[in-house]
Design an enzyme around this catalytic site. Structure first.
Site: not given
Ligand code: GLU
Length: 412
Positions: A69, A105, A145, A189, A219
């Site tokens: 993940k 990733k 990401d 996040t 973000n």
């Protein structure tokens, strides 16, 4: 400054924790190698009819605790070493926040600002065409990401679903709400980082209205600032990839966002002085929040950092050499694998809803997220006290114990 190899940094961090734990050699050697690396050439038609080939990567690092993940980033600097380090850190992060995932990733070496929207869509879909057999809800679950958005995740889920012949929202998290995205994922996040900061500030006895400087206003930096201001912190400096501003009196976030939207820069914001990205790190603030890219705090500037707490909202912003200097100076570094784990924890909540066909409210999602973040902080703090180590090493000890246990139990 010589380019710092991110994977070497990650392996140094692993070594420090492995020594303290006296980690079994068989486990250590496996943690020093990713399970699988995929490297693909992604050809697309540009709008002008030319064909361009981009390099794409996916690293599946460790899946002892569950499916791989982690996010996918679009950036011109993406390379295999960087993606390997980031995939390793995802394995650690997912174990720190204790969600049932391993770590992975990926990314594409591309500057997305140089592509049109149609080109970006073709690139994203083509990348999925090339890796779809290697991902899946119970195999490997990508997410956003750096420079990747819910819209891009939406194209990817659509492409994957066409290829496998059924709508499969759980293959990717961070999707638009209309196709199985979760309430609360977008701000998760930043929200999770502030949940940890609040606890750390209390433990470090920071004064009320502590000041903070935030490097990076994507973000993560932007949502972090918003939630931290609501929690009583005072934002005095921000930057984007080009430059930043500083105002000891404090910055008004709404005006700041409007200004940036209108002018595409922070420069010229009324009442604030211009600072470079480097100088922002050295400002006299209580809390420093690197929320951009890696290797920002290094041997060359670690001595000049004046913050009491660094909250790593980016992945890998502090080099191992800087860690030594900061730890010796008593600066608290709240490591990325804890501080920014709220993103992937919310991804887990999204994935769970997709698998069960549920839709939770934002309140429910952020409530569950707060529980995950608070528990992770408490467990890292307890490990830090038990082993008398810095917070990064404590987080690694906690995570490696969990991963090693799963590896032993599975007989790997
Ligand atoms: N890219 C984010 C991270 O570095 C989120 C990953 C995810 O949600 O899977 O943690």
């Amino acid at each position: 400054m010589a380019k710092i190899n991110l994977f070497q940094s990650a392996m140094q961090q692993l070594d420090v924790a492995a020594k303290i734990l006296n980690l079994d050699k068989q486990i250590l050697v496996q943690l020093q190698h990713p399970s699988r690396v995929l490297s693909v050439s992604v050809p697309i038609n540009l709008d002008n009819g030319e064909v361009r080939v981009f390099q794409g990567f996916r690293v599946q690092y460790n899946d002892a605790r569950g499916p791989f993940k982690g996010g996918l980033r679009y950036h011109s600097q993406v390379d295999m070493d960087e993606v390997k380090a980031l995939a390793f850190w995802m394995s650690i992060k997912n174990a720190v926040v204790d969600i049932p995932f391993g770590g992975g990733k990926g990314g594409i070496a591309v500057d997305p600002k140089k592509l049109s929207k149609r080109e970006l869509e073709r690139l994203s879909r083509k990348f999925i065409d090339l890796i779809y057999k290697d991902i899946g809800p119970k195999v490997d679950v990508p997410a956003p990401d750096v420079n990747t958005t819910p819209e891009i995740m939406g194209w990817m889920v659509d492409e994957y679903s066409k290829l496998v012949g059924k709508f499969t929202p759980a293959v990717i998290t961070g999707k638009p709400l209309s196709m199985g995205g979760s309430q609360g994922r977008e701000e998760a996040t930043g929200f999770g980082g502030v949940a940890v900061l609040k606890q750390a500030a209390k433990a470090a006895k920071l004064k009320k209205h502590a000041t903070m400087a935030v490097q990076g206003f994507g973000n993560v930096g932007s949502n972090f600032s918003e939630v931290a201001i609501q929690a009583g912190f005072k934002l005095v400096a921000v930057s984007d990839s080009k430059s930043g501003i500083y105002s000891p009196k404090g910055l008004d976030l709404k005006k700041l966002r409007d200004y940036k939207h209108q002018h595409q820069t922070f420069i010229g914001f009324p009442g604030a002085a211009e600072v470079t990205n480097e100088k922002l790190l050295e400002l006299p603030v209580d809390v420093l929040v690197p929320a951009a890219l890696e290797n920002q705090i290094h041997q060359g500037n670690a001595k000049k950092i004046r913050a009491k707490i660094i909250v790593e909202m980016a992945n890998g912003p502090t080099t191992p050499a800087a860690d030594l200097i900061l730890n010796a100076r008593g600066v608290w570094v709240i490591p990325d694998v804890l501080a920014n784990s709220g993103g992937v924890a919310a991804s887990y909540l999204e994935w769970s809803q997709n698998l069960k066909g549920l839709k939770w409210t934002k309140k429910v999602v952020l409530g569950k997220l707060t529980v995950y973040m608070t528990k992770a902080w408490q467990q890292v703090l307890a490990t830090h006290e038990k082993y008398q180590t810095d917070f990064r090493t404590a987080a690694f000890i906690l995570a490696i114990n969990r991963i090693a246990q799963a590896m032993r139990d599975r007989g790997l």
